[in-house]
Write an enzyme that holds these catalytic residues in place. Structure first.
Site, PDB file in Angstrom:
ATOM      1  N   ASP A  50     -72.598  21.263  37.810  1.00  0.00           N
ATOM      2  CA  ASP A  50     -73.875  21.520  38.482  1.00  0.00           C
ATOM      3  C   ASP A  50     -73.751  21.296  39.992  1.00  0.00           C
ATOM      4  O   ASP A  50     -74.713  21.475  40.740  1.00  0.00           O
ATOM      5  CB  ASP A  50     -75.024  20.707  37.864  1.00  0.00           C
ATOM      6  N   SER A  51     -72.527  20.967  40.434  1.00  0.00           N
ATOM      7  CA  SER A  51     -72.249  20.953  41.878  1.00  0.00           C
ATOM      8  C   SER A  51     -72.511  22.333  42.467  1.00  0.00           C
ATOM      9  O   SER A  51     -72.652  22.481  43.683  1.00  0.00           O
ATOM     10  CB  SER A  51     -70.792  20.545  42.138  1.00  0.00           C
ATOM     11  N   ASP A  89     -71.857  21.468  32.514  1.00  0.00           N
ATOM     12  CA  ASP A  89     -72.745  20.359  32.862  1.00  0.00           C
ATOM     13  C   ASP A  89     -74.150  20.610  32.330  1.00  0.00           C
ATOM     14  O   ASP A  89     -74.707  21.693  32.541  1.00  0.00           O
ATOM     15  CB  ASP A  89     -72.860  20.245  34.400  1.00  0.00           C
ATOM     16  N   LYS A 118     -71.172  18.284  29.420  1.00  0.00           N
ATOM     17  CA  LYS A 118     -70.986  17.009  30.125  1.00  0.00           C
ATOM     18  C   LYS A 118     -72.348  16.439  30.510  1.00  0.00           C
ATOM     19  O   LYS A 118     -73.207  17.178  30.995  1.00  0.00           O
ATOM     20  CB  LYS A 118     -70.106  17.199  31.378  1.00  0.00           C
ATOM     21  N   GLU A 120     -74.351  12.991  32.433  1.00  0.00           N
ATOM     22  CA  GLU A 120     -74.170  11.844  33.329  1.00  0.00           C
ATOM     23  C   GLU A 120     -74.872  10.609  32.776  1.00  0.00           C
ATOM     24  O   GLU A 120     -76.014  10.703  32.329  1.00  0.00           O
ATOM     25  CB  GLU A 120     -74.744  12.164  34.714  1.00  0.00           C
ATOM     26  N   GLU A 184     -66.434   9.207  38.812  1.00  0.00           N
ATOM     27  CA  GLU A 184     -66.650   9.747  40.163  1.00  0.00           C
ATOM     28  C   GLU A 184     -66.790   8.605  41.172  1.00  0.00           C
ATOM     29  O   GLU A 184     -67.669   7.738  41.031  1.00  0.00           O
ATOM     30  CB  GLU A 184     -67.894  10.644  40.189  1.00  0.00           C
TER      31      GLU A 184
HETATM   32  O1  KIV Z   1     -70.729  19.026  39.093  1.00  0.00           O
HETATM   33  C1  KIV Z   1     -69.500  18.907  39.199  1.00  0.00           C
HETATM   34  O2  KIV Z   1     -68.793  19.780  39.706  1.00  0.00           O
HETATM   35  C2  KIV Z   1     -68.915  17.677  38.681  1.00  0.00           C
HETATM   36  C3  KIV Z   1     -67.513  17.367  39.071  1.00  0.00           C
HETATM   37  C4  KIV Z   1     -67.363  17.172  40.496  1.00  0.00           C
HETATM   38  C5  KIV Z   1     -66.951  16.268  38.269  1.00  0.00           C
HETATM   39  O3  KIV Z   1     -69.549  16.970  37.985  1.00  0.00           O
END
Ligand code: KIV
Length: 265
Positions: A50-51, A89, A118, A120, A184
């Protein structure tokens, strides 16, 4: 495409798990088919992170990233992956409790055909993680700096209380059944301890070389996204190369050198 729960998908996952203490796990982000196609051969895990909220959409935080945005990008990424494990994510506010998490994880898995999701957090998501895994949805954990809820992006684990909490949460996530945990911006000694004390692989980003694998945002390492943070190493300046190609195109068009006969019908 790896079918959920299929033998092929299980064997890809097993291969990753077996790398712990043997060889490093390579993980990179992709937000589209073209990048996924390039990195697939060289990765164990491709993460639709989600970056993308900040990298592509200029959002100040990943909180604004929606389920629909993640699903559309993941559909594109899926088309570029043949061998890596594809992890997506789950965005902010899509797993506030077990039933919400399960509903949305199922939707992500069904529409994008990804292999895992994934999430958090630690203690707060324990029950949700257990529910997803009970429903045969592989889960990757994420501890340390948690961009979806972080007030600041300072490294984690320098304070004794923080150290204890993160190590405890890593063990808790392992107990819940996650197959791996992203660490992270976790302080070096803590990352080393966690990696030693849990049996599943840790994937570091700004968390030292003691982790079992490393992840970076692809756009950062190729210099497409202009970001200056300690944990990013810029391996290439692709922006420069794109600029040069664009200028060549512009000049050739102006000078009537392009298109030539071979480019015309
Ligand atoms: O959102 C993302 O790209 C991430 C990575 C940087 C681990 O969670």
């Amino acid at each position: 495409m790896l079918e959920l729960g299929s033998l092929k998908m299980k064997s890809v996952l097993n291969k990753i798990l077996k790398k712990k203490n043997k060889s490093k796990i390579i993980c990179l982000t992709a937000y589209s088919k073209n990048i996924a196609q390039i990195i697939d051969k060289h990765c164990d895990i491709v993460l639709v992170g989600d970056s993308l909220g900040s990298v592509l959409y200029n959002y100040k935080s990943t909180k604004k990233v929606t389920l629909d945005i993640m699903i559309e990008h993941s559909k594109s990424v899926r088309m570029g992956i043949k061998k890596s494990l594809m992890v997506v994510d789950m965005p902010y506010n899509t797993y506030r409790n077990s039933s919400e998490g399960l509903k949305n994880a199922k939707k992500i898995m069904r529409i994008t055909k990804c292999d895992a999701v994934k999430l958090e957090g630690g203690t707060k998501i324990f029950n949700t993680v257990k529910t997803l895994i009970k429903n045969k949805i592989p889960v990757m954990g994420h501890l340390g700096v948690l961009p979806q809820s972080a007030k600041n992006f300072k490294s984690k684990g320098k304070k004794k209380s923080e150290k204890k909490k993160i190590l405890k949460e890593a063990k808790l996530l392992e107990q819940a059944g996650v197959f791996s945990i992203v660490l992270e911006c976790v302080e070096t000694q803590l990352a080393k301890n966690i990696t030693r004390e849990i049996k599943i692989p840790t994937i570091g980003i700004g968390a030292s070389l003691y982790c079992d694998g490393q992840v970076l945002v692809t756009d950062d390492l190729i210099g497409l996204n202009q970001i200056k943070v300690r944990f990013v190493k810029k391996y290439e300046n692709i922006t420069k190369k794109i600029r040069s190609a664009i200028i060549n195109f512009k000049n050739e068009v102006k000078k009537k050198k392009f298109p030539q006969k071979k480019h015309s019908y």
